[in-house]
Design an enzyme around this catalytic site. Structure first.
Site, short mmCIF file in Angstrom:
data_model
loop_
_atom_site.label_atom_id
_atom_site.label_comp_id
_atom_site.label_asym_id
_atom_site.label_seq_id
_atom_site.Cartn_x
_atom_site.Cartn_y
_atom_site.Cartn_z
N LYS A 1 27.79 30.99 51.20
CA LYS A 1 27.25 32.19 50.55
C LYS A 1 27.04 31.94 49.06
CE LYS A 1 30.11 35.60 49.14
NZ LYS A 1 29.91 35.96 47.72
N ASN A 2 28.05 31.34 48.42
CA ASN A 2 27.98 31.19 46.96
C ASN A 2 27.02 30.09 46.51
OD1 ASN A 2 29.71 33.29 46.72
ND2 ASN A 2 31.49 32.09 46.04
N ARG B 1 27.47 41.68 42.29
CA ARG B 1 27.47 41.16 40.93
C ARG B 1 26.60 39.91 40.77
NH1 ARG B 1 30.84 42.13 37.25
NH2 ARG B 1 30.70 39.95 36.68
N CYS C 1 34.89 45.21 38.86
CA CYS C 1 34.98 45.25 40.31
C CYS C 1 36.45 45.26 40.69
CB CYS C 1 34.24 44.08 40.93
SG CYS C 1 34.98 42.52 40.53
N ARG D 1 35.44 41.22 34.82
CA ARG D 1 34.33 40.30 35.04
C ARG D 1 33.13 40.52 34.11
NH1 ARG D 1 33.73 39.34 41.46
NH2 ARG D 1 32.93 37.32 40.87
N ASP E 1 39.18 32.12 45.45
CA ASP E 1 38.66 32.71 46.69
C ASP E 1 39.48 32.34 47.93
OD1 ASP E 1 36.69 33.97 45.27
OD2 ASP E 1 35.05 32.67 45.90
N ILE F 1 42.32 32.99 37.41
CA ILE F 1 40.88 33.23 37.23
C ILE F 1 40.57 34.71 37.02
CG2 ILE F 1 38.57 32.85 38.20
CD1 ILE F 1 40.02 30.23 37.64
N ARG G 1 30.31 41.01 53.81
CA ARG G 1 29.56 40.44 52.68
C ARG G 1 29.61 38.91 52.71
NH1 ARG G 1 31.74 41.83 47.39
NH2 ARG G 1 30.19 40.25 46.96
C1 UD1 Z 1 31.93 33.00 41.29
C2 UD1 Z 1 31.97 33.26 42.77
C3 UD1 Z 1 33.25 33.99 43.16
C4 UD1 Z 1 34.46 33.21 42.66
C5 UD1 Z 1 34.34 32.90 41.18
C6 UD1 Z 1 35.44 31.98 40.68
C7 UD1 Z 1 29.63 33.48 43.36
C8 UD1 Z 1 28.51 34.36 43.79
N1 UD1 Z 1 30.80 34.06 43.13
O1 UD1 Z 1 31.95 34.27 40.63
O2 UD1 Z 1 33.27 34.09 44.60
O3 UD1 Z 1 35.62 34.00 42.86
O4 UD1 Z 1 33.08 32.23 40.93
O5 UD1 Z 1 35.47 30.80 41.40
O6 UD1 Z 1 29.47 32.28 43.26
N2 UD1 Z 1 33.97 35.33 32.75
C9 UD1 Z 1 33.85 35.83 31.48
N3 UD1 Z 1 32.60 35.93 30.96
C10 UD1 Z 1 31.46 35.56 31.64
C11 UD1 Z 1 31.61 35.05 32.93
C12 UD1 Z 1 32.87 34.94 33.48
O7 UD1 Z 1 34.82 36.18 30.84
O8 UD1 Z 1 30.36 35.68 31.10
C13 UD1 Z 1 35.31 35.24 33.37
C14 UD1 Z 1 35.43 36.15 34.59
O9 UD1 Z 1 35.78 37.47 34.24
C15 UD1 Z 1 36.51 35.47 35.38
C16 UD1 Z 1 36.26 33.98 35.07
O10 UD1 Z 1 35.48 33.95 33.89
O11 UD1 Z 1 37.77 35.83 34.87
C17 UD1 Z 1 35.54 33.23 36.19
O12 UD1 Z 1 34.35 33.88 36.48
P1 UD1 Z 1 33.08 33.11 37.03
O13 UD1 Z 1 33.42 31.67 37.26
O14 UD1 Z 1 31.92 33.41 36.16
O15 UD1 Z 1 32.91 33.80 38.44
P2 UD1 Z 1 31.57 34.38 39.09
O16 UD1 Z 1 30.43 33.46 38.80
O17 UD1 Z 1 31.46 35.82 38.77
#
Ligand code: UD1
Length: 420
Positions: free
Chosen positions: A22-23, A94, A118, A123, A307, A329, A400
């Protein structure tokens, strides 16, 4: 609203086929915005999130259709006619934010609803926005929407992430593919899904080096072209079913799964007493004797994935001894612990850490509520080993990200049914 009714206590045995990730599929679908040509993705999982991303791309003017009546293969193509990603779609998922980079890079403008918090934490998307600003986009926030403009195109930049965000790495990688000049993404995330995206972009004509490492170098090109790309197997689905074999004391062959993508999950499961063997067409997972409590910390890849935290927590509830689980995370990703405690588990949460005092045979069936996608699988695992009947409510979270979970589990001997 659907729920699952599970009667626990049966060891699982047989073969489960693992679907496409999915990701990986979500950013790959967004990459379809980078060209008018046809991008054909194969091994696409049938999931609610894929339907949401399809709806988003279609309202940008892009056709997203199964190829040759094959629902697992999507053809994405056409010209962008609308650069707005509306609240009604973004609030459902998201990962919709992944259209931001491609839209700005391709058309010079985008208006994307700001994703909210969420169930697992706040996030923010600040790293996505700062990176685009460094590449010359003007960003403003108003009325709950992000507006990004770069009328003369994006310019390559050196972007050093303070934290390796998966989504920000993907968004900026796609944007950089069409920027003017060189972009360096340093301290970038390097999950297998990012490697899959980079491989697909290269097949579309992008110039990227450092793929698989935490430093990606992208030489922007004027345009990208169509390609056909097979999506990698879902490592989280693989890990989740590996836990199903482990918690029930069974043996499962996970067809299509990749042991090399499991990394820290395989190491942790082996330490807990689970045998994991690579096979020509996947892997076999077998519990040897009892399970032992083990400590683990969630980290960016190649560390232990957040995850998989809920699934391993369920496993630790029936292991012999204590485990300490630290969630690095997301700030609020232990929602499932209270539900597991309702089933007889002994889990205490202290800030970012949870202590699980495991007890073999210690779970009893109960009605429980899923709080997010991966938490719902953790509760199913608990139900599979608990005595008596468990009802898992709110399985729309599960839909999902897990294709036909109840059918896959029933086929290997689980007593599980979906109740509307
Ligand atoms: C992706 C995955 C999700 C997984 C996560 C971490 C997809 C669609 N989703 O989510 O399943 O749980 O990676 O492996 O691939 N952060 C910030 N600022 C930002 C972006 C992120 O502070 O601009 C923080 C987030 O709040 C979180 C951490 O960084 O605490 C990791 O987030 P991120 O790696 O960006 O996760 P996603 O891409 O949202």
């Amino acid at each position: 609203m659907d729920r699952f009714r599970i009667r626990g206590g049966r060891p699982l045995s047989g073969t489960i086929t693992i679907g496409g990730a999915k990701n990986a599929a979500l950013p790959l679908m967004a990459a379809g915005l980078l060209t008018d040509d046809r991008l054909v993705l194969t091994n696409v999982p049938r999931l609610a999130d894929i339907v949401t991303m399809r709806a988003l791309l279609m309202q940008h003017g892009i056709a997203v259709e199964p190829t040759d009546n094959n629902a697992a293969s999507l053809s994405i193509g056409g010209a962008i006619t609308n650069t707005e990603a509306p609240y009604d779609i973004v609030r459902k998922m998201r990962a919709s934010i992944l259209v931001l980079g491609p839209l700005v890079a391709r058309t010079g403008e985008a208006r994307v609803s700001l994703p909210g918090g969420c169930a697992i934490g706040a996030r923010p998307v600040d790293l996505h926005l700062k990176g685009l600003e460094q590449m010359g986009a003007a960003i403003s926030l108003d009325g709950g929407y992000i507006t990004a403009t770069a009328p003369h195109g994006l310019t390559g930049a050196t972007i050093v992430f303070p934290f390796p965000s998966v989504g920000a790495t993907e968004n900026l990688l796609m944007a950089a593919a069409l920027a003017n000049g060189q972009t360096i993404l340093a301290n970038a995330a390097r999950e297998p899904e990012i490697t899959d995206l980079a491989d697909c972009l290269v097949a579309m004509g992008a110039r990227i080096t450092g793929i698989g490492s935490d430093r990606l170098t992208i030489e922007g090109v004027k345009s990208l072209h169509g390609a056909t790309h097979p999506i990698i197997a879902d490592r989280i689905e693989t890990g989740s079913y590996a836990c199903a074999a482990a918690i029930t004391g069974g043996t499962l062959h996970l067809k299509g799964g990749r042991l090399d993508h499991l990394g820290a999950v395989a190491r942790t499961l082996r330490e807990a007493g689970v045998e994991m063997t690579a096979e020509a067409d996947g892997l076999t997972v077998k519990r040897l004797n009892g399970l032992h409590g083990i400590d683990f910390i969630t980290e960016p890849y190649p560390g232990f994935p957040t995850d998989m935290q809920a699934q391993l927590m369920a496993l630790m509830c029936v292991a012999d001894g204590a485990s300490m689980i630290t969630e690095n995370i997301f700030e609020d990703r232990f929602g499932h612990h209270a539900e597991l405690n309702r089933m007889g588990a002994n889990i205490k949460v202290h800030g970012a850490s949870a202590i699980v005092r495991g007890k073999p045979g210690g779970l009893q069936g109960a009605p429980v509520m899923a709080s997010d996608l991966r938490a719902s699988f953790g509760l199913i695992l608990a139900g599979l080993v608990a005595t008596g009947e468990t009802t898992v409510n709110r399985v729309y979270h599960l839909d999902r990200g897990y294709e036909s979970a109840e059918q896959k589990l029933s086929a290997v001997g689980a007593n599980i049914e979906r109740v509307s």
